[in-house]
Write a protein that holds these residues in place. Structure first.
Motif, PDB file in Angstrom:
ATOM      1  N   UNK A  33       0.783  -1.269   0.058  1.00 21.65           N
ATOM      2  CA  UNK A  33       0.088   0.035  -0.058  1.00 21.65           C
ATOM      3  C   UNK A  33       0.848   1.249   0.133  1.00 21.65           C
ATOM      4  N   UNK A  34       0.608   2.108  -1.025  1.00 18.50           N
ATOM      5  CA  UNK A  34       1.535   3.364  -0.870  1.00 18.50           C
ATOM      6  C   UNK A  34       0.479   4.467  -1.621  1.00 18.50           C
ATOM      7  N   UNK A  35       0.659   5.687  -1.298  1.00 17.44           N
ATOM      8  CA  UNK A  35       0.154   6.688  -2.132  1.00 17.44           C
ATOM      9  C   UNK A  35      -0.120   6.582  -3.487  1.00 17.44           C
ATOM     10  N   UNK A  36      -0.831   6.917  -4.300  1.00 16.49           N
ATOM     11  CA  UNK A  36      -0.825   7.110  -5.852  1.00 16.49           C
ATOM     12  C   UNK A  36       0.331   7.724  -6.551  1.00 16.49           C
ATOM     13  N   UNK A  37       1.051   7.153  -7.493  1.00 16.05           N
ATOM     14  CA  UNK A  37       2.370   7.794  -7.852  1.00 16.05           C
ATOM     15  C   UNK A  37       2.945   7.010  -9.154  1.00 16.05           C
ATOM     16  N   UNK A  38       3.817   7.379  -9.588  1.00 17.05           N
ATOM     17  CA  UNK A  38       4.167   6.808 -10.902  1.00 17.05           C
ATOM     18  C   UNK A  38       4.905   5.446 -10.415  1.00 17.05           C
ATOM     19  N   UNK A  39       5.292   5.263  -9.367  1.00 15.64           N
ATOM     20  CA  UNK A  39       6.264   3.952  -9.077  1.00 15.64           C
ATOM     21  C   UNK A  39       5.188   2.798  -8.785  1.00 15.64           C
ATOM     22  N   UNK A  40       3.830   3.098  -8.691  1.00 15.52           N
ATOM     23  CA  UNK A  40       2.963   1.912  -8.550  1.00 15.52           C
ATOM     24  C   UNK A  40       3.217   0.845  -9.744  1.00 15.52           C
ATOM     25  N   UNK A  41       3.141   1.455 -10.723  1.00 16.02           N
ATOM     26  CA  UNK A  41       2.931   0.082 -12.116  1.00 16.02           C
ATOM     27  C   UNK A  41       4.448  -0.343 -12.028  1.00 16.02           C
TER      28      UNK A  41
END
Length: 344
Positions: A2-10
């Motif tokens: 679980x993390x805040x939304x952002x470019x590293x999610x994908x």
């Protein structure tokens, strides 16, 4: 994860991890918004039913641990890399928040099935003296690990007689950016053949953020080159001679360890976290904190003495392999997991 939304999610998904964005805003001080998010997180943990939750940074440690306790998660691990803005800043806002954060930390870190991972001995002493955690529940693990095969030395770059220095960090005042710029002005006035680079993104969510307009002003003055976010950090470190991090305090600075693994000569401040990476005159140079003149002197010394520069870089590489290789850190972290899960 679980993390805040952002470019590293994908990127996490591409690595085979199950990733879910959560609506955490680290800048928010709105009590209603924070309570709503906290309750959503409790419900999320109850649905997912993890055996163990591992939280990073102070705010995530507080929210993650308290939510885990309410959700009945059996084991909790918190990794706090440095004390963060609330504990290191002298601003009125930080002073106001400090008692509340201290109280919440004590609640979050408590319990038989909780462990706190810290990255340097100074933070261990600080947490114990503040009585924020049972000393028997603290584990000292040096950093988050570095891939010493990916970060490896190369022959020194040929740059027409000029040395290249980089400061790799988020654009925060407490990373020593003001002192780095002061050093740049002094080195230019002295006629030292050196180019100073800055690698890192703005961090508007942090109260200590340096405004982008200020950074662009330094670039316009010709004091430094700003590279922004750099994806290929091994290539960057192989393209420079010296890496500087005049930070005010760290947990254990990963960028400095990566630079050491790459065989770069290191200059950093004699503060918690940084002095665990660099031993003065052995594998780098230490300078007093908030001292731009001393920083300029150390950089000039390495520019003018390539033998010393190469000797320190080789020693930094050796230390990174012996103490900070990711395999060491991963094994010790898994030991903490096993300790907790075996007791539940």
């Amino acid at each position: 994860m679980f993390t805040p939304a952002g470019g590293f999610g994908q990127r996490l998904v591409a690595e085979g991890l199950c990733w879910q964005p959560v609506p955490m805003d680290r800048r928010s001080l709105n009590p209603l918004r924070e309570l709503i998010f906290f309750w959503q997180f409790v419900r999320l943990l109850r649905r997912e039913k993890p055996d163990l939750i591992h939280s990073f940074t102070i705010k995530c440690a507080i929210y993650g641990s308290l939510a885990a306790r309410l959700a009945g998660v059996p084991a909790r691990v918190n990794a706090v890399a440095g004390m963060g803005y609330v504990f290191t800043s002298d601003s009125p806002k930080a002073s106001l928040l400090r008692p509340l954060v201290r109280m919440l930390l004590k609640l979050a870190l408590g319990g038989r099935n909780a462990r706190l991972i810290l990255q340097n001995p100074d933070d261990v002493v600080l947490f114990r003296q503040a009585r924020l955690v049972d000393p028997d529940h603290v584990r000292l693990i040096p950093g988050s690990g570095v891939d010493c095969e990916r970060f490896s030395p190369a022959p020194e770059p040929v740059t027409d007689g000029r040395s290249r220095v980089v400061l790799p960090a988020r654009l925060l005042w407490d990373k020593g950016l003001a002192e780095y710029v002061e050093a740049a002005r002094l080195l230019r006035a002295r006629g030292v053949p050196v180019d100073l680079l800055l690698a890192g993104d703005p961090d508007p969510g942090n109260p200590a953020a340096v405004p982008e307009s200020v950074v662009r002003g330094w670039v316009s003055e010709g004091l430094l080159q700003w590279l922004g976010h750099v994806d290929d950090m091994p290539a960057l470190f192989r393209s420079v001679h010296i890496v500087a991090l005049p930070s005010y305090r760290e947990g254990l600075p990963k960028g400095l360890i990566e630079a050491g693994a790459s065989g770069c000569a290191l200059v950093t401040t004699d503060v918690p976290g940084c002095r665990e990476v660099v031993t003065h005159e052995v594998d780098g140079l230490l300078v007093p904190v908030k001292d731009g003149v001393a920083l300029a002197d150390a950089i000039e010394r390495l520019v003018r003495d390539p033998v010393l520069r190469n000797t320190l870089g080789a020693a930094a590489r050796k230390k990174a392999i012996a103490e900070f290789d990711e395999r060491i850190v991963v094994a010790r972290t898994l030991d903490v997991y096993a300790e907790l899960l075996g007791s539940t």
